[in-house]
Structure formats: C-alpha cells, structure tokens
Design an enzyme around this catalytic site. Structure first.
Site, short mmCIF file in Angstrom:
data_model
loop_
_atom_site.label_atom_id
_atom_site.label_comp_id
_atom_site.label_asym_id
_atom_site.label_seq_id
_atom_site.Cartn_x
_atom_site.Cartn_y
_atom_site.Cartn_z
N ASP A 1 -1.05 -6.08 -0.30
CA ASP A 1 -1.45 -5.46 0.97
C ASP A 1 -2.95 -5.26 1.01
O ASP A 1 -3.56 -4.84 0.03
CB ASP A 1 -0.80 -4.07 1.10
CG ASP A 1 0.44 -4.09 1.98
OD1 ASP A 1 0.58 -5.01 2.80
OD2 ASP A 1 1.26 -3.15 1.84
N GLU B 1 -1.51 -5.51 8.52
CA GLU B 1 -0.69 -4.93 9.58
C GLU B 1 -1.32 -5.23 10.93
O GLU B 1 -2.52 -5.02 11.11
CB GLU B 1 -0.58 -3.41 9.37
CG GLU B 1 0.18 -3.04 8.12
CD GLU B 1 0.38 -1.54 7.96
OE1 GLU B 1 0.07 -0.76 8.88
OE2 GLU B 1 0.88 -1.15 6.88
N ASP C 1 0.84 -1.21 0.00
CA ASP C 1 0.00 0.00 0.00
C ASP C 1 0.88 1.25 0.00
O ASP C 1 0.38 2.38 -0.07
CB ASP C 1 -1.03 -0.01 1.14
CG ASP C 1 -0.40 -0.09 2.52
OD1 ASP C 1 0.83 -0.20 2.62
OD2 ASP C 1 -1.16 -0.03 3.51
N GLU D 1 9.16 -4.39 10.39
CA GLU D 1 9.65 -3.10 9.87
C GLU D 1 10.20 -2.23 10.98
O GLU D 1 9.54 -2.00 12.01
CB GLU D 1 8.49 -2.38 9.13
CG GLU D 1 8.91 -1.03 8.56
CD GLU D 1 7.94 -0.45 7.54
OE1 GLU D 1 6.96 -1.12 7.17
OE2 GLU D 1 8.18 0.70 7.12
N LYS E 1 -1.35 -9.34 2.77
CA LYS E 1 -0.60 -8.91 3.96
C LYS E 1 -1.47 -7.95 4.76
O LYS E 1 -2.12 -7.09 4.17
CB LYS E 1 0.72 -8.23 3.55
CG LYS E 1 1.49 -7.67 4.76
CD LYS E 1 2.94 -7.38 4.43
CE LYS E 1 3.21 -6.07 3.76
NZ LYS E 1 2.75 -4.85 4.47
O1 KIV Z 1 3.60 -1.14 1.64
C1 KIV Z 1 4.77 -1.56 1.62
O2 KIV Z 1 5.55 -1.31 0.68
C2 KIV Z 1 5.23 -2.39 2.73
C3 KIV Z 1 6.70 -2.68 2.80
C4 KIV Z 1 7.42 -1.50 3.30
C5 KIV Z 1 6.97 -3.89 3.59
O3 KIV Z 1 4.45 -2.79 3.55
#
Ligand code: KIV
Length: 267
Positions: free
Chosen positions: A86, A118, A47, A185, A116
């Site tokens: 994401d 968070e 994202d 991260e 993915k």
């Molecule tokens: O959105 C993204 O690019 C990420 C990476 C920094 C892992 O979540």
C-alpha cells in the site's frame, strides 16, 4: 498447489478461467513465509498495519518509512506470491513526481512487486504514469479507509445508483490507466458482480460478495488475533488470539510457581 511465481499475466489468466484469486495481508517475515508456503496468490502489505500492528486509530498516520520497514520483512519471506504494498496516505496525492518517487522506493528498497493506491478516476494520470514507468498498480474503490474523515465513517459504499455508477466509472478509469487489478471494499454484492463483469482486470473483494474474481482479508482478523474491531465481512477461521493469551497465562503461572524450566530444559 503450483509453485509457479504469480505474475500479472497469471492473474489475468485466472480471471478468464474463473479460477479464484486469494489474497491476505502480512506485515512481517514469519507470517509472509507461512502464507507463501500455503499457496496464497497475493500478499498485501496493507496500511492496515497502522491499526493492527502499530496501534494507530486509523491508517492516516502511517508513513512511507513504516511501509518500507514492514514490506522489506515481508518480501524476505516470499518466493511464489506477488507482494503488493500500500502507498500510505499523502505519499501519492501531492504530485505525480512524489507518487513516482515513493512508489519507486517501495519497489527498489522494500522489495514490493506492485503498489496499491486508494481512489479512482481522480488518480488516472498518477496510475498511468506509474504504469508507464514500469510500476504495476492495484486500485482500491468502495470503502477507502484513507478518506475516513471525508466520509465520516466506515459505512458501505455504492448503495445508491449515483454512487454505484460513479464506482463503475472509476473502475473503468483505473483499467484504462493501466491498473492490473482493483480491490473493492464494502460494497453491495450486486454492484461488485456488475463491476467484475464489466471490467477486464481482476477484481478482489473484501465485503463485496462471492462474485468478485478473488477475495482478500486482513490476516489478523481471519485468525481471530485482532479483536479491537471485528468487521461483519471478516470470517474468523480460528481464535488464535485467545490461544496465545492462554499460553502467556500458563507461562506466567509456571514461572511464578517454579514449574518452568524443568530438568529437560536445563543444562
Ligand atoms: O490495508 C489493507 O489491509 C487493505 C485491505 C483491507 C484490502 O487495504
């Protein structure tokens, strides 16, 4: 480079053998096909597309439709790598049903092979449900940019013992819920090493030191293509942005001065 499709099983095998896992972001067909051709293991449609491609201040405004649009383009360019997309802010937080429906869209409509999200233990039920439905989930701990307003910035996470043990518990919870991997991260290298050693799923670091099972960067950062903000953890492998601007200036100068097109470009 082996041409065998990257799967969850392969990633676990790599962790056990100590073979490093490589991951970079992509948001379009061209970049995704280049990364795949060069042998990257994982491609993340992050994202971060919000910051890098769409000009938003942060990742909060990114929508499902934007993620689907970019992920579709990426998956069209990839054969070997695993494509992970994401889930944008508020696409998985409201209810299990919404999380399931939105994650399903990323697989069905956008061609992602995994999603993915968070967060840690607070998403145990969500991760479990997605995984039981057949949707592979990658977690994301440490600096979680979708919570920027909650944390009030983008500082290093897990610096004191209390935060560190909570992060370890979150990693264990994600593993127990069935997540196949976790991005860590901006956390101290010693903590990342500890988490990598204590969970059995691959840990992919960004600003988390050398001991993670793999590494991820935002491709535009490592190419020197995006210079609005340059994180300390992102190594610049080139200055492509500067080269591109040189090309634009040269083209403008040549057109203005009637040097382009030449005879060889004309019919
Ligand atoms: O959105 C993204 O690019 C990420 C990476 C920094 C892992 O979540």
């Amino acid at each position: 480079m082996d041409s065998v499709k990257v799967t969850k099983t392969r990633l676990f095998e790599m962790k056990i053998k100590g073979e490093k896992i490589t991951m970079l972001t992509a948001y379009d067909y061209l970049m995704a096909s280049q990364l795949d051709e060069c042998g990257i293991d994982l491609i993340l449609v992050g994202d971060s597309v919000g910051n890098v491609m769409l000009g938003y201040e942060n990742t909060i405004p990114v929508t499902m439709e934007e993620m689907i649009h970019h992920c579709k383009a990426v998956s069209r360019g990839v054969e070997r790598a695993m494509v992970i997309c994401d889930m944008p802010f508020m696409s998985y937080q409201v209810s299990l049903e919404e999380a399931l429906r939105n994650a399903g869209r990323l697989l069905k409509e956008a061609g992602a092979e995994a999603v993915k999200i968070e967060g840690g233990a607070e998403f145990f039920d969500t991760v479990k449900r997605l995984v039981e439905t057949g949707i592979p989930v990658m977690g994301h701990l440490g600096l979680t940019p979708q919570s920027v307003y909650q944390f009030g910035g983008y500082g290093v996470r897990g610096k004191d013992e209390e935060q560190a043990s909570r992060m370890l518990e979150d990693a264990r919870a994600l593993e127990k819920a069935g997540a196949f991997s976790i991005v860590l991260e901006k956390v101290p290298a010693v903590l990342a090493k500890r988490i990598t050693g204590e969970v059995n799923i691959p840990i992919i670091g960004i600003g988390a030191g050398i001991d993670c099972d793999g590494q991820v960067l935002v491709t535009q950062d490592m190419l020197g293509l995006y210079d609005k903000f340059v994180p300390k953890f992102s190594k610049r492998y080139a200055e492509i942005g500067k080269e591109m601007k040189d090309c634009y200036r040269k083209y403008i100068e040549e057109v203005k001065n009637k040097k382009f097109p030449g005879k060889e470009h004309s019919y």
